[in-house]
Design an enzyme around this catalytic site. Structure first.
Site, PDB file in Angstrom:
ATOM      1  N   ASP A  27      -1.793  14.833  21.085  1.00 42.82           N
ATOM      2  CA  ASP A  27      -0.516  14.518  20.451  1.00 42.82           C
ATOM      3  C   ASP A  27      -0.459  15.065  19.028  1.00 42.82           C
ATOM      4  OD1 ASP A  27       0.446  13.221  22.650  1.00 42.82           O
ATOM      5  OD2 ASP A  27       0.121  11.198  21.887  1.00 42.82           O
ATOM      6  N   ARG A  76       5.024  15.185  23.503  1.00 42.32           N
ATOM      7  CA  ARG A  76       4.230  15.918  24.484  1.00 42.32           C
ATOM      8  C   ARG A  76       3.004  16.491  23.783  1.00 42.32           C
ATOM      9  NH1 ARG A  76       8.263  20.781  26.047  1.00 42.32           N
ATOM     10  NH2 ARG A  76       9.537  18.956  26.511  1.00 42.32           N
ATOM     11  N   ASN A 127      -4.081   9.268   1.651  1.00 37.56           N
ATOM     12  CA  ASN A 127      -4.646   8.782   2.912  1.00 37.56           C
ATOM     13  C   ASN A 127      -4.941   9.909   3.895  1.00 37.56           C
ATOM     14  OD1 ASN A 127      -4.985   6.076   2.498  1.00 37.56           O
ATOM     15  ND2 ASN A 127      -3.360   5.409   3.879  1.00 37.56           N
ATOM     16  N   ASP A 172       0.826  -1.211   0.000  1.00 37.48           N
ATOM     17  CA  ASP A 172       0.000   0.000   0.000  1.00 37.48           C
ATOM     18  C   ASP A 172       0.859   1.260   0.000  1.00 37.48           C
ATOM     19  OD1 ASP A 172      -2.226  -1.568  -0.007  1.00 37.48           O
ATOM     20  OD2 ASP A 172      -2.744  -1.249   2.097  1.00 37.48           O
ATOM     21  N   GLY A 173       2.017   1.211   0.661  1.00 37.69           N
ATOM     22  CA  GLY A 173       2.894   2.378   0.688  1.00 37.69           C
ATOM     23  C   GLY A 173       3.378   2.771  -0.695  1.00 37.69           C
ATOM     24  N   TYR A 203      -4.337   5.365   9.511  1.00 36.36           N
ATOM     25  CA  TYR A 203      -3.962   5.958  10.803  1.00 36.36           C
ATOM     26  C   TYR A 203      -5.186   6.484  11.547  1.00 36.36           C
ATOM     27  CZ  TYR A 203      -0.944   8.709  13.982  1.00 36.36           C
ATOM     28  OH  TYR A 203      -0.293   9.244  15.068  1.00 36.36           O
ATOM     29  N   SER A 204      -6.116   7.077  10.831  1.00 38.62           N
ATOM     30  CA  SER A 204      -7.319   7.616  11.462  1.00 38.62           C
ATOM     31  C   SER A 204      -8.092   6.532  12.195  1.00 38.62           C
ATOM     32  CB  SER A 204      -8.211   8.278  10.407  1.00 38.62           C
ATOM     33  OG  SER A 204      -9.426   8.733  10.970  1.00 38.62           O
ATOM     34  N   GLN A 243       4.772   9.494   4.746  1.00 36.82           N
ATOM     35  CA  GLN A 243       5.961   9.314   3.916  1.00 36.82           C
ATOM     36  C   GLN A 243       6.736  10.608   3.696  1.00 36.82           C
ATOM     37  OE1 GLN A 243       4.187   7.465   0.447  1.00 36.82           O
ATOM     38  NE2 GLN A 243       4.456   5.413   1.284  1.00 36.82           N
ATOM     39  N   THR A 257      -9.360   3.957   6.776  1.00 31.78           N
ATOM     40  CA  THR A 257      -8.968   2.632   7.267  1.00 31.78           C
ATOM     41  C   THR A 257      -7.484   2.576   7.632  1.00 31.78           C
ATOM     42  OG1 THR A 257      -8.698   1.947   4.950  1.00 31.78           O
ATOM     43  CG2 THR A 257     -10.774   1.371   6.036  1.00 31.78           C
TER      44      THR A 257
END
Length: 288
Positions: free
Chosen positions: A172, A153, A142, A68-69, A185-186, A242, A183
């Protein structure tokens, strides 16, 4: 003649062998395979190499060989070109690059006979607004993520839409995702799964310490503005995990839907829901 740009991930052990097979399949069907010059000359010589700066003007279809990357990287490279993309999975999950190596011959038959559909995928573009200038950062298939660079922090985030203040929270960071990215990171940060054909964007806080900071879905035509008040150190903006860009606190990071969608090639017998069941909900078939 169908001209196909092939974008292999040369770090995948199978990529070179699969590339040779793919080029043979394309040639047998009367097409022409082209590779970016930086890789084509190294692997196969000048006969299939095309200058990187003109490749997107020379091809009709793009095929990625990787995970996918790799597909995400190529989608940014071809953003707003209208060139359809087909992903051959040499990785692990393969949620976006969903054609397996065993289906290579069948996929080429479908491609050259026109037995496929195009699914239009929304992309976003991000830029920084400064007092005297606007600096384009990147397209993303994405998501675009705003986080603190360096120390881990919380940072204060101010969210506005079309210059109208919406909310403030500490976290964060924050994710602005497309339906395709819902589908990714979110989802890991607690965001919803959204069908890729919907015209919306998602805003998902990352580990907020305030109860009112929750993911929400906004219309696709909205323009988001994210500001991190000074002084809070270096701020990092990433596209699809990326590409990374450093911006200064107080500068506005703006994100909106790109001017054109990117078409994904979908072969017969594949569907979004089937991919969810098979690759994200892997225990679905094991239920009683």
């Amino acid at each position: 003649m169908l001209r196909i740009g092939i974008f292999p991930n040369k770090n995948k052990p199978l990529a070179r062998n699969i590339l040779n097979t793919l080029l043979q399949l394309i040639t047998e069907r009367g097409g022409q395979g082209l590779l970016p010059e930086s890789l084509g000359t190294e692997w196969l010589g000048d006969q299939v190499a095309c200058p990187d700066e003109t490749l997107r003007e020379q091809i009709d279809v793009a095929i990625t060989l990787g995970g996918d990357g790799t597909l995400l990287s190529v989608s940014r490279r071809l953003a707003c070109s209208g060139i359809p993309i087909l992903g051959i999975n040499l990785g692990q999950l393969g949620f976006l690059a969903d054609v397996e190596v065993a289906e290579l011959t069948q996929s080429m038959d479908c491609l050259f006979s026109g037995k496929y559909t195009l699914q239009q995928r929304t992309m976003v573009e991000a830029w920084v607004e400064r007092s005297t200038e606007r600096e384009f950062l990147s397209y993303a298939m994405n998501e675009v993520v705003v986080t603190k660079s360096g120390f881990s922090r919380l940072i204060d985030l101010e969210i506005a839409m079309k210059c109208e203040p919406v909310t403030k929270f500490s976290a964060d960071g924050v994710i602005v995702a497309t339906p395709t990215g819902s589908t990714g990171y979110s989802l890991s940060a607690g965001g919803p799964i959204v069908h890729p054909e919907l015209d919306v964007l998602l805003l998902t806080p990352i580990c907020s310490n305030t109860l009112h900071a929750r993911p929400f879905v906004i219309p696709g035509h909205e323009e988001l503005c994210i500001r991190v008040p000074a002084p809070q150190g270096d701020i990092l903006v990433t596209a699809d995990g990326q590409n990374g860009y450093h911006v200064q606190p107080g500068e506005a990071i703006c994100i909106r839907r790109a001017s054109a969608k990117t078409p994904f090639i979908r072969l017969p017998g594949t569907s979004y829901y089937e991919a969810l069941r098979r690759k994200l909900w892997r225990n679905y078939e094991d239920r009683d």
